[in-house]
Write a protein that holds these residues in place. Sequence first.
Motif, PDB file in Angstrom:
ATOM      1  N   GLU A 283      37.750  28.334  24.353  1.00 41.04           N
ATOM      2  CA  GLU A 283      38.304  29.237  25.363  1.00 41.04           C
ATOM      3  C   GLU A 283      37.990  30.700  25.042  1.00 41.04           C
ATOM      4  O   GLU A 283      38.065  31.568  25.923  1.00 41.04           O
ATOM      5  CB  GLU A 283      39.820  29.021  25.484  1.00 41.04           C
ATOM      6  CG  GLU A 283      40.660  29.654  24.397  1.00 41.04           C
ATOM      7  CD  GLU A 283      40.660  28.896  23.078  1.00 41.04           C
ATOM      8  OE1 GLU A 283      41.326  29.350  22.129  1.00 41.04           O
ATOM      9  OE2 GLU A 283      40.004  27.836  23.013  1.00 41.04           O
ATOM     10  N   ARG A 284      37.606  30.987  23.800  1.00 41.47           N
ATOM     11  CA  ARG A 284      37.285  32.360  23.389  1.00 41.47           C
ATOM     12  C   ARG A 284      35.839  32.743  23.691  1.00 41.47           C
ATOM     13  O   ARG A 284      35.451  33.897  23.476  1.00 41.47           O
ATOM     14  CB  ARG A 284      37.534  32.519  21.889  1.00 41.47           C
ATOM     15  CG  ARG A 284      38.955  32.159  21.457  1.00 41.47           C
ATOM     16  CD  ARG A 284      39.107  32.257  19.954  1.00 41.47           C
ATOM     17  NE  ARG A 284      40.438  31.845  19.511  1.00 41.47           N
ATOM     18  CZ  ARG A 284      40.830  31.828  18.238  1.00 41.47           C
ATOM     19  NH1 ARG A 284      39.976  32.199  17.293  1.00 41.47           N
ATOM     20  NH2 ARG A 284      42.049  31.436  17.930  1.00 41.47           N
ATOM     21  N   THR A 287      31.949  32.860  29.268  1.00 40.45           N
ATOM     22  CA  THR A 287      31.217  34.006  29.796  1.00 40.45           C
ATOM     23  C   THR A 287      30.910  33.781  31.273  1.00 40.45           C
ATOM     24  O   THR A 287      31.089  32.667  31.785  1.00 40.45           O
ATOM     25  CB  THR A 287      29.898  34.218  29.032  1.00 40.45           C
ATOM     26  OG1 THR A 287      29.034  33.087  29.277  1.00 40.45           O
ATOM     27  CG2 THR A 287      30.147  34.349  27.532  1.00 40.45           C
ATOM     28  N   ASN A 314      42.631  30.043  32.191  1.00 40.98           N
ATOM     29  CA  ASN A 314      42.818  31.492  32.093  1.00 40.98           C
ATOM     30  C   ASN A 314      41.508  32.195  31.731  1.00 40.98           C
ATOM     31  O   ASN A 314      41.215  33.286  32.240  1.00 40.98           O
ATOM     32  CB  ASN A 314      43.885  31.811  31.054  1.00 40.98           C
ATOM     33  CG  ASN A 314      45.273  31.391  31.503  1.00 40.98           C
ATOM     34  OD1 ASN A 314      45.548  31.320  32.706  1.00 40.98           O
ATOM     35  ND2 ASN A 314      46.146  31.093  30.557  1.00 40.98           N
ATOM     36  N   ALA A 315      40.717  31.560  30.860  1.00 40.81           N
ATOM     37  CA  ALA A 315      39.430  32.159  30.478  1.00 40.81           C
ATOM     38  C   ALA A 315      38.474  32.205  31.669  1.00 40.81           C
ATOM     39  O   ALA A 315      37.753  33.195  31.852  1.00 40.81           O
ATOM     40  CB  ALA A 315      38.813  31.373  29.322  1.00 40.81           C
ATOM     41  N   TYR A 316      38.455  31.163  32.483  1.00 40.87           N
ATOM     42  CA  TYR A 316      37.621  31.156  33.688  1.00 40.87           C
ATOM     43  C   TYR A 316      38.073  32.249  34.659  1.00 40.87           C
ATOM     44  O   TYR A 316      37.258  32.917  35.292  1.00 40.87           O
ATOM     45  CB  TYR A 316      37.688  29.793  34.370  1.00 40.87           C
ATOM     46  CG  TYR A 316      36.652  28.800  33.906  1.00 40.87           C
ATOM     47  CD1 TYR A 316      35.626  28.399  34.744  1.00 40.87           C
ATOM     48  CD2 TYR A 316      36.708  28.246  32.636  1.00 40.87           C
ATOM     49  CE1 TYR A 316      34.678  27.477  34.331  1.00 40.87           C
ATOM     50  CE2 TYR A 316      35.779  27.322  32.204  1.00 40.87           C
ATOM     51  CZ  TYR A 316      34.758  26.945  33.054  1.00 40.87           C
ATOM     52  OH  TYR A 316      33.810  26.031  32.621  1.00 40.87           O
ATOM     53  N   ARG A 317      39.373  32.409  34.786  1.00 36.64           N
ATOM     54  CA  ARG A 317      39.891  33.428  35.694  1.00 36.64           C
ATOM     55  C   ARG A 317      39.464  34.827  35.237  1.00 36.64           C
ATOM     56  O   ARG A 317      39.121  35.680  36.071  1.00 36.64           O
ATOM     57  CB  ARG A 317      41.414  33.337  35.746  1.00 36.64           C
ATOM     58  CG  ARG A 317      42.076  34.338  36.692  1.00 36.64           C
ATOM     59  CD  ARG A 317      43.560  34.399  36.436  1.00 36.64           C
ATOM     60  NE  ARG A 317      43.838  34.812  35.060  1.00 36.64           N
ATOM     61  CZ  ARG A 317      45.033  34.766  34.489  1.00 36.64           C
ATOM     62  NH1 ARG A 317      46.064  34.301  35.169  1.00 36.64           N
ATOM     63  NH2 ARG A 317      45.198  35.156  33.236  1.00 36.64           N
ATOM     64  N   ASP A 318      39.457  35.044  33.927  1.00 34.93           N
ATOM     65  CA  ASP A 318      39.099  36.370  33.404  1.00 34.93           C
ATOM     66  C   ASP A 318      37.655  36.742  33.713  1.00 34.93           C
ATOM     67  O   ASP A 318      37.333  37.926  33.850  1.00 34.93           O
ATOM     68  CB  ASP A 318      39.344  36.423  31.891  1.00 34.93           C
ATOM     69  CG  ASP A 318      40.825  36.338  31.541  1.00 34.93           C
ATOM     70  OD1 ASP A 318      41.661  36.592  32.439  1.00 34.93           O
ATOM     71  OD2 ASP A 318      41.145  35.999  30.383  1.00 34.93           O
ATOM     72  N   VAL A 319      36.759  35.738  33.785  1.00 33.04           N
ATOM     73  CA  VAL A 319      35.348  36.030  34.066  1.00 33.04           C
ATOM     74  C   VAL A 319      34.983  35.706  35.510  1.00 33.04           C
ATOM     75  O   VAL A 319      33.810  35.768  35.884  1.00 33.04           O
ATOM     76  CB  VAL A 319      34.422  35.247  33.101  1.00 33.04           C
ATOM     77  CG1 VAL A 319      34.654  35.686  31.670  1.00 33.04           C
ATOM     78  CG2 VAL A 319      34.617  33.742  33.247  1.00 33.04           C
ATOM     79  N   ASN A 320      36.008  35.333  36.311  1.00 32.66           N
ATOM     80  CA  ASN A 320      35.816  35.094  37.753  1.00 32.66           C
ATOM     81  C   ASN A 320      34.768  34.022  38.025  1.00 32.66           C
ATOM     82  O   ASN A 320      33.828  34.209  38.793  1.00 32.66           O
ATOM     83  CB  ASN A 320      35.417  36.411  38.445  1.00 32.66           C
ATOM     84  CG  ASN A 320      35.560  36.307  39.959  1.00 32.66           C
ATOM     85  OD1 ASN A 320      36.364  35.525  40.463  1.00 32.66           O
ATOM     86  ND2 ASN A 320      34.755  37.082  40.690  1.00 32.66           N
ATOM     87  N   ARG A 321      34.942  32.858  37.377  1.00 35.12           N
ATOM     88  CA  ARG A 321      34.038  31.735  37.573  1.00 35.12           C
ATOM     89  C   ARG A 321      34.764  30.590  38.277  1.00 35.12           C
ATOM     90  O   ARG A 321      35.966  30.388  38.088  1.00 35.12           O
ATOM     91  CB  ARG A 321      33.476  31.229  36.236  1.00 35.12           C
ATOM     92  CG  ARG A 321      32.541  32.212  35.565  1.00 35.12           C
ATOM     93  CD  ARG A 321      31.341  32.490  36.442  1.00 35.12           C
ATOM     94  NE  ARG A 321      30.515  31.287  36.599  1.00 35.12           N
ATOM     95  CZ  ARG A 321      29.649  31.111  37.593  1.00 35.12           C
ATOM     96  NH1 ARG A 321      29.525  32.020  38.540  1.00 35.12           N
ATOM     97  NH2 ARG A 321      28.915  30.014  37.649  1.00 35.12           N
TER      98      ARG A 321
END
Length: 378
Positions: A283-284, A287, A314-321
């Motif tokens: 999750e870290r 990209t 949450n990681a996908y949301r942060d990179v808008n994927r």
Amino acid sequence: MGLEAARWIVCSGAGIHVGSMLLLVLLVVAGSLPFPAATWAAPAAPAAVNATPAAVNATVLFQNSVAMLREYPSIADTAGNISLWPRTCRFAGTEPFLQVFVTPTPARSRAAVLIIPGGAYSGVAVSIEGGLVARWFNQRGISAFVLVYRTPWDNGPHAPLQDGTRALRLIRIRAKGWGINPHRVGIVGFSAGGHVGLGVSLHYAHMFASRDQDKCMTSELRPRPRPWARLWFSRTLTRPPDFLILVYPVVSIGFPLLCLGLCQKMLLGTYPDPLLIHFYSLERHVTPSVPPTFLLMSRNDPCVPPSHSMLLANAYRDVNRPLQVHLIPGSCHAYSIGMCPLYYDNSTQCDCVLSAEEQTWTHRLEAWLRLRRDIRGS
């Protein structure tokens, strides 16, 4: 070629010729008729389970799972195995290879998936998360390839990631011969296999660092590609999968909970390096290049808690994927395409009673694939 090798080839050829002649004589004597042209037909779907909205009877579900195993053709009879690495490579334990399930031309959509079974990094659960899953995709016109990868206990922590990256590249190299579009190749990962598949999607660049890719990869992780290496491999072969399907996946090795404690120990050892924990806490490393993903988990999974998938979401949301998340009612693990989880033994009872949603989750996946137009006719 040595003299012994030449003798072996000659003797083998002679043996095959004699065997063919004997078979022909037997057919003539028995008055056998010519064989009809070979036809392919998808195996019939197993009988539906009479499920209540909450759960089903364990005995009925077990019988349904056994029927599914019998109705689908066995892996040994239908899958052609191809080696993943050159014959000069020598590995500890099982040699990694691909089981090939190519869809016949009339039903083909030209999409393909690389299926990576789970097994907590202590084995590969091909029996329930391999051939049966491949046949499910074949019925929908999608060719499938099941990866039997090396375990890290014998070959180092990066062995599964190397095998997964190598398999994805091999499918794309041979895509034309199999009638596959190399730009429509995805990965399907279950449990620890989901961790491998997600790792291939995020760390693929590490595996294409030098010309040694065609040779045996060492247990050491290779650095990021240098400019000359980027020119060596085409963009088609050095990019992540085109889509990703993760089913009750392991995401973060930094969570030593329940079954994950076993995953962490089998992957990184008893006293893991903090850098490796960071590297495999996927999750870290999300990209904007991560592919569109279908993510499914059970709400009360006893082995992989849903918090893993929430970290990834949450990681996908942060990179808008794009990510489609399905958190379904249920408390089981390793149920493959809706089968009774037998946990690889010869028990006559289910180790867990599946909810109706766990049995029918593949309907959600099929709808997602149709939306992507990966299924023929959609």
